[in-house]
Structures are given as C-alpha cells and as structure tokens.
Design a protein around this motif. Sequence first.
Motif, PDB file in Angstrom:
ATOM      1  N   THR A   4       0.857  -1.194   0.000  1.00  0.00           N
ATOM      2  CA  THR A   4       0.000   0.000   0.000  1.00  0.00           C
ATOM      3  C   THR A   4       0.889   1.239   0.000  1.00  0.00           C
ATOM      4  OG1 THR A   4      -1.675  -1.253   1.184  1.00  0.00           O
ATOM      5  CG2 THR A   4      -1.930   1.143   1.146  1.00  0.00           C
ATOM      6  N   CYS A   5       1.091   1.788  -1.195  1.00  0.00           N
ATOM      7  CA  CYS A   5       1.948   2.965  -1.349  1.00  0.00           C
ATOM      8  C   CYS A   5       1.237   4.170  -0.728  1.00  0.00           C
ATOM      9  CB  CYS A   5       2.217   3.200  -2.834  1.00  0.00           C
ATOM     10  SG  CYS A   5       3.113   4.710  -3.157  1.00  0.00           S
ATOM     11  N   PRO A   6       1.928   4.968   0.088  1.00  0.00           N
ATOM     12  CA  PRO A   6       1.276   6.129   0.701  1.00  0.00           C
ATOM     13  C   PRO A   6       0.779   7.135  -0.338  1.00  0.00           C
ATOM     14  CG  PRO A   6       3.596   5.962   1.384  1.00  0.00           C
ATOM     15  CD  PRO A   6       3.323   4.810   0.487  1.00  0.00           C
ATOM     16  N   HIS A   7       1.345   7.094  -1.542  1.00  0.00           N
ATOM     17  CA  HIS A   7       0.925   8.044  -2.576  1.00  0.00           C
ATOM     18  C   HIS A   7      -0.116   7.450  -3.517  1.00  0.00           C
ATOM     19  CE1 HIS A   7       4.392  10.199  -1.144  1.00  0.00           C
ATOM     20  NE2 HIS A   7       5.199   9.216  -1.516  1.00  0.00           N
ATOM     21  N   CYS A   8      -0.023   6.152  -3.807  1.00  0.00           N
ATOM     22  CA  CYS A   8      -0.822   5.552  -4.890  1.00  0.00           C
ATOM     23  C   CYS A   8      -1.860   4.546  -4.394  1.00  0.00           C
ATOM     24  CB  CYS A   8       0.094   4.842  -5.884  1.00  0.00           C
ATOM     25  SG  CYS A   8       1.523   5.808  -6.370  1.00  0.00           S
ATOM     26  N   GLY A   9      -1.806   4.138  -3.137  1.00  0.00           N
ATOM     27  CA  GLY A   9      -2.739   3.129  -2.648  1.00  0.00           C
ATOM     28  C   GLY A   9      -2.193   1.721  -2.829  1.00  0.00           C
ATOM     29  N   TYR A  56      11.154   0.420  -4.463  1.00  0.00           N
ATOM     30  CA  TYR A  56      11.026   1.558  -5.369  1.00  0.00           C
ATOM     31  C   TYR A  56       9.742   1.391  -6.177  1.00  0.00           C
ATOM     32  CZ  TYR A  56      12.106   4.577  -9.354  1.00  0.00           C
ATOM     33  OH  TYR A  56      12.059   5.526 -10.341  1.00  0.00           O
ATOM     34  N   HIS A  57       8.882   2.376  -6.168  1.00  0.00           N
ATOM     35  CA  HIS A  57       7.611   2.249  -6.887  1.00  0.00           C
ATOM     36  C   HIS A  57       7.788   2.692  -8.350  1.00  0.00           C
ATOM     37  CE1 HIS A  57       2.948   2.581  -6.798  1.00  0.00           C
ATOM     38  NE2 HIS A  57       3.406   1.647  -7.607  1.00  0.00           N
ATOM     39  N   GLY A  58       8.456   1.855  -9.120  1.00  0.00           N
ATOM     40  CA  GLY A  58       8.839   2.199 -10.492  1.00  0.00           C
ATOM     41  C   GLY A  58       7.661   2.336 -11.445  1.00  0.00           C
ATOM     42  N   GLY A  60       4.740   3.363 -10.595  1.00  0.00           N
ATOM     43  CA  GLY A  60       3.777   4.264  -9.968  1.00  0.00           C
ATOM     44  C   GLY A  60       4.406   5.632  -9.789  1.00  0.00           C
ATOM     45  N   CYS A  61       4.531   6.054  -8.529  1.00  0.00           N
ATOM     46  CA  CYS A  61       4.930   7.432  -8.233  1.00  0.00           C
ATOM     47  C   CYS A  61       6.438   7.658  -8.247  1.00  0.00           C
ATOM     48  CB  CYS A  61       4.373   7.820  -6.869  1.00  0.00           C
ATOM     49  SG  CYS A  61       5.012   6.749  -5.559  1.00  0.00           S
ATOM     50  N   HIS A  62       7.229   6.590  -8.465  1.00  0.00           N
ATOM     51  CA  HIS A  62       8.694   6.707  -8.485  1.00  0.00           C
ATOM     52  C   HIS A  62       9.288   7.075  -7.131  1.00  0.00           C
ATOM     53  CE1 HIS A  62       9.343   7.082 -13.112  1.00  0.00           C
ATOM     54  NE2 HIS A  62       8.410   6.193 -12.794  1.00  0.00           N
TER      55      HIS A  62
END
Lengths: 91, 416
Positions: A4-9, A56-58, A60-62
């Motif tokens: 669960t990315c804090p920026h993208c969910g 690393y959220h490659g 998604g939000c990077h």
Amino acid sequence: MRITCPHCGARDVQEFTYLGDASPSRPDGLEATEAAMFDYVYQRENPAGRHRELWYHGAGCHAWLTVTRDTRTHAIEAVEPTKRPKAGTAA
Amino acid sequence: MRYSIFSLAAQTLAGHRGWKPAWRDAAPKAEYDVLIIGGGGHGLATAHYLASRHGITNVAVIEKGYIGSGNVGRNTTIIRSNYLLPGNTPFYEHSLKLWEGLEQDINYNAMVSQRGVLNLYHSDAQRDAYARRGNAMRLAGVDADLLDREQVRAMVPFLNYETGRFPIQGGLLQKRGGSVRHDAVAWGYARAADQRGVDIVQNCEVTGLTIANGRITGVETSRGPIRAKKVALAVAGNSSRLAAMAGMRLPIETHVLQAFVSEGLKPVIDNVVTYGAGHFYISQSDKGGLVFGGDIDGYNSYAQRGNLPVIEDVMESAMGLWPGLGRIRMLRHWGGVMDMSMDGSPIIDHTPVDGLYLNAGWCYGGFKATPASGFCFAHLIARDEPHPVATAFRLDRFATGRVIDEKGAGAQPNLH
Ligand SMILES: Cc1cc2nc3c(=O)[nH]c(=O)nc-3n(C[C@H](O)[C@H](O)[C@H](O)COP(=O)(O)OP(=O)(O)OC[C@H]3O[C@@H](n4cnc5c(N)ncnc54)[C@H](O)[C@@H]3O)c2cc1C
Ligand SMILES: [Zn+2]
C-alpha cells in the motif's frame, strides 16, 4: 503480495523493485575505514521476522518506500516514504 | 544390508517383507567429535565423507525436521559444471565427477542421469558470451559444445523456432550435465553415513551455540544440550540465523525460489533446456512430470512459499519458448528458502570461532554441488585446511575484494 503505497494506494508487488535492508547507511566515502565500508556493502542481519526494507515504486509514483514486513509470513506492517537519502549520510 | 541384484531377487521371493529401514532414527548422545547442523544434502554428504574418507565416525547430523525436508528435497534436480570463473570451475567439475561415481560409492540408486544440459542463446552477443564460457570450460577440462540453430532443432524440434519474440539462434550444450533424483541423494548419503556409525538425529532443532573463550564447546537443542569438539553449519537458507547465535553476521540474504511440476506425461523432452531470453528452464522426471522453474521472487523471505508474479512470469516464458506446454496442466508448486550470497558464490571456511565451520551461500545452485561440498567440507573439518578445489570459497573474500561474481552483478543478492 500487495504494497500500500502512501501516494498511490494498494498496488501489486510487480509494480515495485526491491533493493534490500533499509538499515545500512553509507559511510562518508572520504572518511570511511575499509572495515566500515565492507560492513555497509556486504554484511546483513537477514532476520527471520520483522525487516525494514527499501522498495522503489517504479510503475507508480517513483518514490522510494520503507516497508516493514515479516519475512516469515510476508505480512506488511507499515509502508512509509523514505526520508533520508540512501547515500551520502555520515556513518 | 548391501543393495544388489541378489538382495532384490531374494526380497522379491520373500514378498518384500524383509527390507530394513535404510538408517537408524538415532537419539542424540551427550557428546560427539563432530556435530553437523542441517540434515540437507550438504550436511549428510559431509558426514559420509568424514566417515568414509577421514575415518571420523563419532559424528551426528542434527536436523530440525526430517532429512530431505529442506532444499535437497525441493530443488529441480539439475546438475552441471558449466561455470566461467577459475574459483568455481574446478570445484563444480569435481562435483560432477563425484556424481559420476556416487552410486557405487554409497551403494544407492540416486538415478544419476547425464541427459545433457542445453543453454539456449537468442542473440549474437549471447552466442559470444556462451562461446567464451564454453572455451573457459574446455580449458579447464570440462566438456562443452556450442550448437547452432539447426543442431538445436535436431535435438529439441518442438520449441518455437518460427514466431518467437527472441528467436533461438543456438545453444551451449554440456552433455555430461543432467539430473539426479534429489530425495535419493539425501537418503543414500544418510544410509551410507549411518552404516559407518554416524547418528542421524531428526526432529532436533539447534537453538543456541555454546562458546567459551572463543571456542565452540557444543550446542543447545530442542532435545537438550550436546557437547562437541567441532561444529559444522550446513543449514542453507537458515545460515544467518545460526551465525547470529555465534554473534556473527554473514554476507547473505535469504530468498525464496519456486518450482513447478506438471501432470505426468509420456517422454517428451530428453534433456534439460534453459531459455536464454527469460527466466525458465525445464526437464522431465522419470515419473513423467515436467519439472520447471525460473527466477527467485527477489525479496528477503523465510516463508518457503512464493507469490503469483513469478508464477506468471515463468508461465509466460514457458509459452514463449514451447507453446505446446499450454495444453498441459500444472500439478503442484512449492518454494524453498535459499542462502543468496553477495557475489553468488558459496562459502566453505573456518569462522572466527575456533572449532566452528561454515558451509553456506549456495544460492539456487547448491544441489549440483552436494557431493563436492560435502567432500571439501569434510576435508576442512578433518584437516583444518581447505581442499585444493575449494580454496577460493573464503569467508573473508568480501572484505579483501576477492569476490567470485559469475554474473558481475555486484553486492545485490537478488540479481545473482
Ligand atoms: C525450488 C528450488 C530449485 C532448485 N533447483 C536447483 C537445481 O536445479 N540445481 C541445483 O544445483 N540447485 C538447485 N537448488 C538449490 C539447492 O537445492 C540448494 O542450494 C541446496 O539443496 C542447499 O543445500 P542442502 O541440501 O544442504 O540444504 P537443505 O536441504 O535446505 O538443508 C539444510 C537443513 O538445515 C536444517 N536446519 C535449519 N536450521 C536448523 C536448526 N536450527 N537446527 C537443525 N537443523 C536446521 C533445515 O531443516 C534443512 O533440512 C534449488 C533450490 C530450490 C528451493
Ligand atoms: Zn507510489
């Protein structure tokens, strides 16, 4: 596994790239002893249980994320944006 | 009982009622000369070679579950010695030679099958890299043949030669490579060691290492303390946990690798084939199931099970290479936890604790190494000096810069 990315969910783990243990911090290259550099590059706790690690959220939000995960069950306890830079911090 | 055509005939006439257990399920004694922790392939092989080559028989192998429950019973059974770097090549070739004589040595049918390992290449650059690897192998006395596309097609005509995104250009073949029945390796080494007096102690977890004045004196276990003059670690994916009991950290991360078996089929594929443009390799077991796998999942894990993205990736690669596989049903899949080292190569060495020895860092390729790993570890434990083919596998090589990095991937275990 989903993170669960804090920026993208909540996103599939395929969107992320794994780097490894978040705890080693790079000693200052000019001041560092060989022993400290060896420790940073190679030695790991490698725990069976709670592990703070960098992803690393490659796709998604990077952003670099610090994920707290249980290596025995893959259950994720917390996901935070990584605050400190990975390189260049004093040992 | 010695296994032979005569024992088989005698048992057949007696209705197979006279077979004895292949090894004793021993209870731990109070003290041993050598304690081996980990009843996987490497620990059991070490016990066999200690007893048979060095005459050291007051030995126990301590296993937390049952022997064969770890990676030795979970791998995809491939053996080969197609390595590039000088530190690795002689060691893996020694291992292949030991496989070639194993069944006579331990009097056990491990179904060693030298059916050939074929690594496909899909680009000019990959062909050049394989030519270099093949030449390095031949210079070290290992067999290697570089095949072109038509030679590969003659061997494995059912692959996709026409419409692949990464067309097959040829392959590097090691004819002496192949597969071995993995459980039989654990059972065969256990039986051979047991016959020379080694205790195989199952359901006994080591929970602590006893160290006094920098020297190991024994271990704590779930079945009580055991004293020992020497203690040897061969616990694969759990190496860091055992090392932590001695206050050590290792250049190792534990990762999960998955494997797959299809429903049983008539013989369709004679060799081991690896795809060069994705993470996929396949062979067929003697029972008929297609055995295949791919890459590690890529994050630290002790869970002995993986996640779906790798399964999808493996199936996509499979379909890309061999579209006919789409008609086949997958029967089961599983995972094992591996000791991924920082340079992708193993460690067989002393530790800073006197009398404590380390065998670790086998990554996803330690099954083929089982005989040589046991052979060289036994040599180190018995004589306190490394075996000549294992001198490069030092624990301090990371600190001194003498890493053995076949892939040149650097200190990133999930890339090896
Ligand atoms: C899916 C998969 C496919 C693979 N395919 C191949 C292949 O095709 N070719 C190849 O060469 N290699 C392959 N490998 C790698 C190979 O299986 C391993 O490198 C090798 O088996 C490791 O050595 P071992 O047999 O001694 O390990 P293991 O069998 O894992 O033995 C270690 C033992 O230590 C025991 N142990 C751990 N902690 C303790 C404790 N505290 N107390 C007591 N006992 C303990 C464990 O229970 C275990 O039985 C594969 C691995 C996996 C998971
Ligand atoms: Zn994100």
